[in-house]
Design a protein around this motif. Structure first.
Motif, PDB file in Angstrom:
ATOM      1  N   VAL A  19      -1.811  -0.370  88.223  1.00  0.00           N
ATOM      2  CA  VAL A  19      -0.442  -0.545  88.707  1.00  0.00           C
ATOM      3  C   VAL A  19      -0.115   0.531  89.735  1.00  0.00           C
ATOM      4  O   VAL A  19       0.483   0.247  90.785  1.00  0.00           O
ATOM      5  N   ALA A  20      -0.508   1.769  89.475  1.00  0.00           N
ATOM      6  CA  ALA A  20      -0.261   2.856  90.426  1.00  0.00           C
ATOM      7  C   ALA A  20      -1.003   2.601  91.740  1.00  0.00           C
ATOM      8  O   ALA A  20      -0.459   2.836  92.828  1.00  0.00           O
ATOM      9  N   ARG A  25      -0.719   0.729  97.481  1.00  0.00           N
ATOM     10  CA  ARG A  25      -1.061  -0.251  98.515  1.00  0.00           C
ATOM     11  C   ARG A  25       0.180  -0.948  99.060  1.00  0.00           C
ATOM     12  O   ARG A  25       0.281  -1.218 100.251  1.00  0.00           O
ATOM     13  N   VAL A  26       1.138  -1.243  98.178  1.00  0.00           N
ATOM     14  CA  VAL A  26       2.386  -1.871  98.609  1.00  0.00           C
ATOM     15  C   VAL A  26       3.153  -0.938  99.534  1.00  0.00           C
ATOM     16  O   VAL A  26       3.690  -1.360 100.570  1.00  0.00           O
ATOM     17  N   ALA A  27       3.214   0.347  99.209  1.00  0.00           N
ATOM     18  CA  ALA A  27       3.911   1.321 100.058  1.00  0.00           C
ATOM     19  C   ALA A  27       3.236   1.434 101.423  1.00  0.00           C
ATOM     20  O   ALA A  27       3.911   1.487 102.465  1.00  0.00           O
ATOM     21  N   GLU A  28       1.901   1.470 101.443  1.00  0.00           N
ATOM     22  CA  GLU A  28       1.172   1.539 102.714  1.00  0.00           C
ATOM     23  C   GLU A  28       1.418   0.289 103.548  1.00  0.00           C
ATOM     24  O   GLU A  28       1.623   0.366 104.759  1.00  0.00           O
ATOM     25  N   GLN A  29       1.409  -0.862 102.912  1.00  0.00           N
ATOM     26  CA  GLN A  29       1.641  -2.114 103.628  1.00  0.00           C
ATOM     27  C   GLN A  29       3.066  -2.176 104.166  1.00  0.00           C
ATOM     28  O   GLN A  29       3.296  -2.651 105.280  1.00  0.00           O
ATOM     29  N   ALA A  30       4.036  -1.684 103.401  1.00  0.00           N
ATOM     30  CA  ALA A  30       5.428  -1.665 103.864  1.00  0.00           C
ATOM     31  C   ALA A  30       5.562  -0.760 105.086  1.00  0.00           C
ATOM     32  O   ALA A  30       6.270  -1.106 106.044  1.00  0.00           O
TER      33      ALA A  30
END
Length: 94
Positions: A19-20, A25-30
Motif C-alpha cells: 500500500v505504501a 507511485r500515485v504521488a509520483e504520477q500526480a
C-alpha cells in the motif's frame, strides 16, 4: 492464526508495504500529471492564439520560416565583431 493475519497485514500482498509503495507511485504520477497539464494548457493557449488571429501566425511565419510579405524588402544587417561603436559626431567612441 493471529501470526498469519499479522504477516499478511505487514508483508503480504495488499499489506502495508505494498500500500505504501502504491501511494508513492500515485504521488509520483500526480506530480507528472500536473506538469503535463501545465504543458497542455500552454499548448492549448498557443493553439487558441493561432486560431484567433493572423498576427500570431504572421509572427511565427516570420520568425521560424523567415517569410516576408509581398512587396516587402528583406534587409539583413550584420555588424563586424571587432567594430567599435561610433560617437555622436561620427568619431569612434573612447
Amino acid at each position: 492464526m493471529l501470526v498469519l493475519l499479522q504477516y499478511r497485514l505487514w508483508l503480504g500482498e495488499g499489506g502495508r508495504r505494498s500500500v505504501a509503495a502504491l501511494e508513492q507511485r500515485v504521488a509520483e504520477q500526480a506530480h507528472e500529471n500536473d506538469g503535463l497539464k501545465q504543458r497542455n494548457d500552454a499548448l492549448a493557449a498557443e493553439v487558441e492564439d493561432l486560431k484567433s488571429g493572423e498576427a500570431a501566425v504572421e509572427e511565427r511565419a516570420r520568425s521560424e520560416l523567415g517569410m516576408i510579405k509581398p512587396g516587402e524588402t528583406f534587409y539583413r544587417v550584420v555588424e563586424p565583431e571587432d567594430a567599435t561603436p561610433a560617437g555622436p559626431d561620427g568619431d569612434a567612441a573612447p
